[in-house]
Enzyme design. Structure first.
Site, PDB file in Angstrom:
ATOM      1  N   HIS A  23      -5.250 -51.265  -3.128  1.00  0.00           N
ATOM      2  CA  HIS A  23      -5.121 -49.811  -2.922  1.00  0.00           C
ATOM      3  C   HIS A  23      -3.695 -49.300  -3.057  1.00  0.00           C
ATOM      4  CE1 HIS A  23      -3.590 -50.993   0.980  1.00  0.00           C
ATOM      5  NE2 HIS A  23      -3.177 -49.751   1.162  1.00  0.00           N
TER       6      HIS A  23
HETATM    7  C1  UD1 Z   1      -2.030 -44.623   2.807  1.00  0.00           C
HETATM    8  C2  UD1 Z   1      -0.581 -45.052   3.014  1.00  0.00           C
HETATM    9  C3  UD1 Z   1      -0.446 -46.524   2.685  1.00  0.00           C
HETATM   10  C4  UD1 Z   1      -1.437 -47.354   3.463  1.00  0.00           C
HETATM   11  C5  UD1 Z   1      -2.842 -46.812   3.277  1.00  0.00           C
HETATM   12  C6  UD1 Z   1      -3.788 -47.564   4.200  1.00  0.00           C
HETATM   13  C7  UD1 Z   1       1.087 -43.288   2.540  1.00  0.00           C
HETATM   14  C8  UD1 Z   1       2.115 -42.825   1.573  1.00  0.00           C
HETATM   15  N1  UD1 Z   1       0.333 -44.337   2.124  1.00  0.00           N
HETATM   16  O1  UD1 Z   1      -2.318 -44.808   1.436  1.00  0.00           O
HETATM   17  O2  UD1 Z   1       0.862 -46.951   3.038  1.00  0.00           O
HETATM   18  O3  UD1 Z   1      -1.389 -48.667   2.970  1.00  0.00           O
HETATM   19  O4  UD1 Z   1      -2.878 -45.419   3.614  1.00  0.00           O
HETATM   20  O5  UD1 Z   1      -5.099 -47.521   3.723  1.00  0.00           O
HETATM   21  O6  UD1 Z   1       0.971 -42.766   3.615  1.00  0.00           O
HETATM   22  N2  UD1 Z   1      -8.884 -40.608   0.227  1.00  0.00           N
HETATM   23  C9  UD1 Z   1     -10.202 -40.291   0.359  1.00  0.00           C
HETATM   24  N3  UD1 Z   1     -10.783 -40.468   1.576  1.00  0.00           N
HETATM   25  C10 UD1 Z   1     -10.071 -40.935   2.650  1.00  0.00           C
HETATM   26  C11 UD1 Z   1      -8.726 -41.264   2.481  1.00  0.00           C
HETATM   27  C12 UD1 Z   1      -8.139 -41.100   1.256  1.00  0.00           C
HETATM   28  O7  UD1 Z   1     -10.854 -39.847  -0.576  1.00  0.00           O
HETATM   29  O8  UD1 Z   1     -10.658 -41.064   3.746  1.00  0.00           O
HETATM   30  C13 UD1 Z   1      -8.226 -40.364  -1.066  1.00  0.00           C
HETATM   31  C14 UD1 Z   1      -7.274 -39.184  -0.930  1.00  0.00           C
HETATM   32  O9  UD1 Z   1      -7.919 -37.992  -1.181  1.00  0.00           O
HETATM   33  C15 UD1 Z   1      -6.231 -39.501  -1.948  1.00  0.00           C
HETATM   34  C16 UD1 Z   1      -6.215 -41.017  -1.986  1.00  0.00           C
HETATM   35  O10 UD1 Z   1      -7.419 -41.473  -1.405  1.00  0.00           O
HETATM   36  O11 UD1 Z   1      -6.579 -39.022  -3.210  1.00  0.00           O
HETATM   37  C17 UD1 Z   1      -5.037 -41.588  -1.284  1.00  0.00           C
HETATM   38  O12 UD1 Z   1      -5.017 -41.244   0.093  1.00  0.00           O
HETATM   39  P1  UD1 Z   1      -3.609 -41.177   0.891  1.00  0.00           P
HETATM   40  O13 UD1 Z   1      -3.851 -40.963   2.320  1.00  0.00           O
HETATM   41  O14 UD1 Z   1      -2.680 -40.248   0.196  1.00  0.00           O
HETATM   42  O15 UD1 Z   1      -2.938 -42.587   0.658  1.00  0.00           O
HETATM   43  P2  UD1 Z   1      -3.516 -44.059   0.732  1.00  0.00           P
HETATM   44  O16 UD1 Z   1      -3.549 -44.614  -0.645  1.00  0.00           O
HETATM   45  O17 UD1 Z   1      -4.761 -44.096   1.540  1.00  0.00           O
HETATM   46  N1  UDP Z   2      -9.651 -52.877   6.418  1.00  0.00           N
HETATM   47  C1  UDP Z   2     -10.905 -52.547   6.916  1.00  0.00           C
HETATM   48  N2  UDP Z   2     -11.913 -52.233   6.046  1.00  0.00           N
HETATM   49  C2  UDP Z   2     -11.736 -52.233   4.701  1.00  0.00           C
HETATM   50  C3  UDP Z   2     -10.459 -52.576   4.193  1.00  0.00           C
HETATM   51  C4  UDP Z   2      -9.435 -52.871   5.082  1.00  0.00           C
HETATM   52  O1  UDP Z   2     -11.104 -52.558   8.118  1.00  0.00           O
HETATM   53  O2  UDP Z   2     -12.664 -51.927   3.966  1.00  0.00           O
HETATM   54  C5  UDP Z   2      -8.568 -53.195   7.360  1.00  0.00           C
HETATM   55  C6  UDP Z   2      -7.794 -54.437   7.033  1.00  0.00           C
HETATM   56  O3  UDP Z   2      -8.436 -55.578   7.520  1.00  0.00           O
HETATM   57  C7  UDP Z   2      -6.483 -54.178   7.729  1.00  0.00           C
HETATM   58  C8  UDP Z   2      -6.321 -52.695   7.585  1.00  0.00           C
HETATM   59  O4  UDP Z   2      -7.612 -52.171   7.296  1.00  0.00           O
HETATM   60  O5  UDP Z   2      -6.557 -54.437   9.108  1.00  0.00           O
HETATM   61  C9  UDP Z   2      -5.328 -52.521   6.494  1.00  0.00           C
HETATM   62  O6  UDP Z   2      -5.513 -51.385   5.853  1.00  0.00           O
HETATM   63  P1  UDP Z   2      -5.002 -51.163   4.378  1.00  0.00           P
HETATM   64  O7  UDP Z   2      -5.104 -52.406   3.573  1.00  0.00           O
HETATM   65  O8  UDP Z   2      -5.733 -49.981   3.920  1.00  0.00           O
HETATM   66  O9  UDP Z   2      -3.482 -50.749   4.607  1.00  0.00           O
HETATM   67  P2  UDP Z   2      -2.092 -51.491   4.671  1.00  0.00           P
HETATM   68  O10 UDP Z   2      -2.154 -52.542   5.714  1.00  0.00           O
HETATM   69  O11 UDP Z   2      -1.777 -52.008   3.308  1.00  0.00           O
HETATM   70  O12 UDP Z   2      -1.137 -50.384   5.032  1.00  0.00           O
END
Ligand code: UD1
Ligand code: UDP
Length: 356
Positions: A203
């Protein structure tokens, strides 16, 4: 009485803050108010974590997600400021390196509210990552920096933090507290799972937003999945991009994001992990699984040093070569204790209570 305003928004923060909330609940003299920014908003990215994980429901839901970095962070600052002015907390507590973290940090510093940063001091040394920017800016305005590892402490020393007006504390990693708590509650997901499988997540923006890297990673995964089941709970960010690129992913077992209890089951039962996630690299280690990390660098360098984690980047041939090498299966890392052994939340709360 200490009042803490906790700022959350993204999936890993729910898990981390859950460990702290369970610790706070042991103390009558601490009140916690939880603000969910809404950065993650889909039911299986957010609600499921609160429903199944025995963590308190947020007191405020700001509903700010799915926007550009500027719009998201700006709107969060505006709304968190309103809540902070109303609640007048002693501390704002932020986790990790997301946009929600940075927004909370800016509000605390401008309103002169003490700021506690959990997972401070981590560095990838890659300023193109939004997370690296968020964590550096947050660290700089924090009053207490709770570092999960010796490496994090050393990073701060290298940046001259010992000369700044802040306290650096080695707390251990709150994620280990969570992994240990939920291990016995693990739930098998309701999908067809072979005896032997790889758990995979992708992701991170540096992979999803770079077509060459994403194609190369998925080509490698699709090859691997001809030999061994690859289960990939798909983050919505990656889902949106994959739909546009029309990649060949037919061999993979792609599922919706799963709740944490199911995730713990998958980690505990997989052969090994392939990921670009920060949290999952450590969870693999907590469950004594090898991790192949689809990034060029990591904040969790001690895992690479002890052989539990191999960085492969996004190059298809390199990914396949490491997947096929035997060396990844003969690492004994279970005797090492790199992350505090599940006592991080206790250490953090004791430190806050004694802070002067
Ligand atoms: C964010 C964090 C990242 C973390 C990740 C955990 C920032 C800059 N990045 O990334 O460090 O690893 O969360 O998972 O804060 N979206 C949905 N539904 C949701 C959530 C997101 O559709 O419930 C879509 C959003 O609309 C967007 C994209 O996913 O288009 C990214 O979401 P965003 O919260 O900006 O960043 P993440 O990639 O989730
Ligand atoms: N995780 C989860 N369900 C999923 C994918 C990830 O519960 O479908 C958990 C994962 O085990 C970890 C946390 O979410 O504890 C990490 O989230 P993510 O990888 O999105 O973010 P990051 O740690 O890279 O910021």
């Amino acid at each position: 009485m200490i009042k803490i305003l906790t700022i959350l928004g993204a999936r890993p923060q729910f898990i981390k803050a859950g460990s702290i909330s369970r610790e706070i609940a042991k103390y009558k003299e601490i009140e916690e108010i939880i603000v969910h920014t809404g950065q993650h908003y889909d039911a299986n990215m957010s609600d499921i974590f609160f429903d199944e994980m025995q963590i308190p429901k947020p007191n405020y839901f700001l509903g700010i997600g799915g926007k550009s970095h500027g719009a998201m962070t700006g709107q969060m600052i505006e709304k968190i400021e309103e809540v902070a002015l109303k609640e007048n907390p002693d501390w704002i507590m932020v986790y990790g390196d997301t946009n929600s973290t940075l927004a909370g940090a800016i509000v605390a510093s401008k309103l002169h509210i003490k700021l506690a940063h959990i997972e401070a001091g981590l560095r990838s040394f890659n300023m193109k990552m939004p997370e690296e920017v968020n964590r550096i800016l947050t660290d700089r305005v924090s009053n207490i920096l709770f570092c999960p590892t010796d490496t994090a402490i050393q990073n701060l020393k290298n940046e001259g933090y010992e000369n700044l007006d802040c306290k650096i504390v080695k707390s251990g990693d709150v994620m280990q507290d969570g992994a240990m708590f939920y291990k016995n509650l693990a739930l098998k997901p309701n999908i067809e799972i072979k005896n032997s499988f790889i758990l995979c997540t992708i992701h991170r923006a540096e992979n999803t937003d770079d077509e060459t890297r994403l194609r190369s990673i998925f080509e490698a995964l699709n090859e691997i999945a001809k030999e061994k089941q690859v289960i990939l709970p798909l983050h919505p960010r990656t889902k949106k991009i994959l739909e546009n690129l029309k990649l060949n992913i037919q061999n993979l077992t792609i599922i919706d994001p799963v709740g944490y209890l199911e995730m713990v089951w998958l980690i505990d039962n997989c052969d090994f992990v392939m990921t670009d996630s920060g949290g999952l690299q450590k969870e693999a280690y907590f469950f004594e699984k090898q991790c192949i990390t689809l990034r060029d660098e990591t904040e969790w360098v001690e895992l690479v040093e002890c052989g539990a984690n191999t960085l492969v980047g996004a190059d298809k041939e390199k990914i396949l070569k490491v997947y096929r090498s035997d060396s990844k299966f003969n690492i004994q890392n279970s005797t090492l204790d790199l992350y505090g052994g599940g006592k991080a939340s206790e250490n953090i709360i004791k430190e806050l209570l004694s802070y002067e």
